[in-house]
Design an enzyme around this catalytic site. Structure first.
Site, short mmCIF file in Angstrom:
data_model
loop_
_atom_site.label_atom_id
_atom_site.label_comp_id
_atom_site.label_asym_id
_atom_site.label_seq_id
_atom_site.Cartn_x
_atom_site.Cartn_y
_atom_site.Cartn_z
N VAL A 150 -4.55 -15.58 -3.97
CA VAL A 150 -3.44 -16.51 -4.27
C VAL A 150 -3.43 -17.65 -3.25
O VAL A 150 -3.28 -18.83 -3.59
CB VAL A 150 -2.10 -15.75 -4.30
CG1 VAL A 150 -0.94 -16.71 -4.52
CG2 VAL A 150 -2.10 -14.67 -5.38
N CYS A 151 -3.59 -17.29 -1.97
CA CYS A 151 -3.60 -18.31 -0.91
C CYS A 151 -4.70 -19.33 -1.15
O CYS A 151 -4.51 -20.54 -0.92
CB CYS A 151 -3.82 -17.66 0.45
SG CYS A 151 -2.53 -16.53 0.94
N THR A 152 -5.84 -18.87 -1.58
CA THR A 152 -6.97 -19.77 -1.81
C THR A 152 -6.60 -20.81 -2.87
O THR A 152 -6.86 -22.01 -2.69
CB THR A 152 -8.20 -18.95 -2.24
OG1 THR A 152 -8.49 -18.01 -1.21
CG2 THR A 152 -9.41 -19.83 -2.49
N LEU B 92 -3.94 -23.40 -1.39
CA LEU B 92 -4.45 -24.41 -0.45
C LEU B 92 -5.24 -25.48 -1.20
O LEU B 92 -5.15 -26.67 -0.87
CB LEU B 92 -5.28 -23.76 0.65
CG LEU B 92 -4.43 -22.99 1.66
CD1 LEU B 92 -5.30 -22.28 2.67
CD2 LEU B 92 -3.45 -23.89 2.39
#
Ligand code: BEZ
Length: 210
Positions: free
Chosen positions: A44-46, A49
């Protein structure tokens, strides 16, 4: 420490992918968004960003600087950056704090121990040029944020500061807005010479100022 809207945000010095950051100095006379990520090399973070990198021109148009945070070291950020570029089609184009010592995470209350005692939640802090906290959001690790909503919030905050209007439910750019209650009708006549639609004395609707 609990940060509340209207507080001056804490200053800090921390390493980032763009060199050491002295936070208040880095903000300068712009707005800022500080947002945390639970961990590097997570799906999810990828996606988040990559999306913030894609939206950078939209933030710049609004005089907003963006800065991410993850509680991983700088060397790990460098390797993850390559994955973000490869998979999202947008390389990191803003600083990512390397908060391995949790200095900033603890200062801003980004670790919620009953959710997870080592990773940060997904926090968002919107900070104005006076370094005043104007908005906080807290999402769980498993829910990616909607950065279009964060842009919408910035637009609303800036309209209030510049034109003394508030934005109603589900407002979108270009929709009608509401004269803030602190402005009485005498002041409103100066600010909105073309008048307003008074649905109730407390509900005065005007076209969105330019
Ligand atoms: C993610 O970024 O995909 C993630 C991180 C921590 C927990 C769950 C999801």
């Amino acid at each position: 420490m609990t940060l509340r809207l209207g507080d001056t945000v804490p200053d800090f010095n921390q390493e980032s992918t763009e060199g050491p950051i002295s936070f208040h100095e880095w903000i300068g006379d712009q707005w800022a968004i500080l947002f945390s990520h639970p961990k590097n090399f997570t799906p999810v973070c990828t996606t988040e960003l990559g999306e913030v990198a894609r939206l950078k021109p939209e933030f710049e148009k609004r005089h907003v600087k963006v800065i991410g945070l993850s509680v991983d070291p700088l060397e790990s950020h460098a390797r993850w950056s390559q994955d973000i570029a490869d998979t999202q089609g947008h390389a990191l184009n803003f600083p990512l704090l390397a908060d391995a010592d949790r200095k900033v995470s603890d200062l801003y209350g980004m670790v919620h121990p009953n959710a997870n005692d080592t990773l940060t939640v997904r926090s968002v802090f919107i900070i104005d040029p006076n370094k005043t906290l104007r908005l906080t959001l807290t999402y769980p690790a498993s829910t990616g944020r909607n950065f279009a909503e964060i842009l919408r919030i910035i637009d609303s905050l800036q309209l209030t500061d510049d034109h003394k209007v508030a934005t109603p439910v589900n407002w979108q750019q270009g929709d009608d807005v509401i004269i803030v209650p602190a402005i009485d009708n005498e002041q409103a006549k100066q600010l909105f010479p073309e008048g307003w639609d008074e649905k109730k004395p407390y509900l005065r609707v005007v076209k969105q100022p330019a």
